[in-house]
Design a protein around this motif. Structure first.
Motif, short mmCIF file in Angstrom:
data_model
loop_
_atom_site.label_atom_id
_atom_site.label_comp_id
_atom_site.label_asym_id
_atom_site.label_seq_id
_atom_site.Cartn_x
_atom_site.Cartn_y
_atom_site.Cartn_z
N ARG A 1 -7.71 2.19 0.59
CA ARG A 1 -6.50 1.36 0.54
C ARG A 1 -5.89 1.19 1.92
NH1 ARG A 1 -4.51 0.11 -4.47
NH2 ARG A 1 -5.53 1.15 -6.22
N THR B 1 0.83 -1.21 0.00
CA THR B 1 0.00 0.00 0.00
C THR B 1 0.86 1.25 0.00
OG1 THR B 1 -1.76 -1.18 1.19
CG2 THR B 1 -1.83 1.23 1.23
N ASN C 1 -9.35 6.74 3.35
CA ASN C 1 -8.74 6.09 2.20
C ASN C 1 -9.00 4.59 2.26
OD1 ASN C 1 -6.54 4.72 0.55
ND2 ASN C 1 -6.17 6.87 0.04
N ASP D 1 -10.11 6.12 -4.47
CA ASP D 1 -9.69 5.49 -3.22
C ASP D 1 -10.49 5.99 -2.01
OD1 ASP D 1 -7.71 4.12 -4.56
OD2 ASP D 1 -6.14 5.58 -4.09
N SER E 1 -2.64 9.28 -3.94
CA SER E 1 -4.03 8.94 -3.66
C SER E 1 -4.93 9.37 -4.81
CB SER E 1 -4.49 9.60 -2.36
OG SER E 1 -4.26 11.00 -2.42
N ARG F 1 -8.05 -1.27 3.70
CA ARG F 1 -7.80 -2.61 3.17
C ARG F 1 -6.52 -3.20 3.77
NH1 ARG F 1 -7.28 -1.64 -2.46
NH2 ARG F 1 -9.51 -1.26 -2.36
N HIS G 1 2.31 1.83 -3.36
CA HIS G 1 1.30 2.41 -4.26
C HIS G 1 1.20 3.91 -4.05
CE1 HIS G 1 -2.49 2.86 -6.49
NE2 HIS G 1 -2.85 3.64 -5.48
#
Length: 354
Positions: A256, A66, A254, A79, A75, A259, A69
């Motif tokens: 992500r 993450t 966010n 997201d 961002s 997650r 990324h």
């Protein structure tokens, strides 16, 4: 001729197109070879990073991927999800409560939440007692429903397809069965659909209570096979109170980050809380260890055990949000106001300052 098909990165492909401006083939050839060398070096670096990531434990690998990324792409608007800010302050149980425990209470500052477990009639006509919503999956379900209600601009959320896709997107398989991820998510969806919530707040000489069912209606497809239970719901409808409150108190976060923290209910709670607090303060705030334990210390009998666990969980969140302006001290935690980018939110979202 140089092996140009190897060039895959968008910026390097653009450089290849620009290289055609050179009239002399020898000059163009040198530049093309330099571009190819850059791509080869990047590919080797990525392969080495993949080996490094693959050797990490699963949870650490999620956080590392993450962060990679965010560092490479930043961002994105896609997201962004939304969560009810009150639920970000007052959470749910971390572990499965006994089925006979029909009520859960949580308090933070002048606010408190009471969650009452519910029941309903099953496909065969018998009554089913659902547990109080608990664990990380209850939070993931709530976060999905709140996000979809804001995205769809409706209290009725069509979830027949989006929910299964969401489960896959969170990194779970979409298998059912007694111990399958979909079954566990369905349990939490049912628990949320049948519970009632009371939110209490106190002010000088005033107490305010608001009780409601978060989900007013849920449509289910029933199997014609008498040996099977009901299938996935096709839609759920937030109650008017819940939807109106969500519209007023929707907190961006966010997806992500959530997650990457999906395996821990406490980490999700801490992340949502940090996101809300730092996004909505104007000046530095210090929170004591006693206050932190009151909010996040469920299951801990000793302060030192809670502090050790909380410090580890904060470290994991900082791995994802290294720019988040927070500091752990001997007295507790110090929070500073955070701009959207510090919490990996797109810049177009402007926070409400209080």
């Amino acid at each position: 001729m140089p092996d140009t098909p190897i060039v895959k990165d968008a910026d390097l492909k653009k450089q290849l197109r620009d290289a055609s401006r050179f009239k002399l083939p020898a000059v163009r050839d040198v530049e093309v070879r330099q571009i190819i060398a850059k791509q080869v070096a990047r590919n080797e670096e990525r392969a080495a990073r993949e080996v490094e990531l693959s050797a990490m434990p699963r949870e650490k690998q999620r956080r590392a991927r993450t962060l990679d990324h965010f560092q490479q792409e930043g961002s994105k608007n896609g997201d962004v999800g939304h969560f009810h800010s009150v639920l970000a302050i007052c959470g749910l149980p971390y572990e499965r409560p006994p089925i006979e425990l029909r009520e859960f209470r949580c308090k933070q500052g002048n606010m408190g939440i009471t969650v009452q477990a519910g029941s309903s009639m099953g496909p065969d006509g018998t009554w089913i007692d659902y547990p109080v919503p608990f664990g990380p999956k209850s939070r993931l379900v709530l976060m999905h429903l709140c996000s979809e209600a804001i995205r769809q601009k409706s209290p009725t959320i069509e979830i027949a397809d989006t929910f299964t896709a969401f489960v896959r997107d969170m990194g779970f398989t979409d298998s059912g069965g007694k111990k399958g991820p979909l079954t566990a998510f369905k349990e939490q969806l049912n628990a949320l659909a049948h519970c009632s919530i009371r939110i209490s707040s106190t002010e000088p000489n005033k107490v305010k209570d608001n009780q409601f069912f978060p989900i007013e209606e849920m449509e289910m497809w029933l199997s014609t096979d008498g040996l099977q239970q009901s299938l996935w719901p096709s839609s759920v409808t937030f109650s008017g109170v819940m939807y109106e409150s969500l519209q007023s108190h929707a907190m961006p976060f966010n997806l992500r980050v959530a997650r990457a923290l999906q395996g821990s209910a406490r980490k999700l709670d801490i992340y949502f809380w940090l996101n809300w607090r730092m996004y909505n303060i104007k000046t530095e705030r210090a929170i004591s260890w006693n206050a932190l334990r009151d909010q996040f210390g469920l299951g801990f009998s000793r302060q030192r055990d809670f502090k050790a666990q909380f410090k580890e969980e904060i470290t994991h969140i900082q791995e994802l949000l290294p720019k988040a302006p927070l500091e752990l001290t001997e007295s507790g935690i110090i929070l500073q106001p955070a701009e959207p980018g510090m919490m990996e939110l797109p810049k177009y979202i402007s926070p409400k300052k209080v």
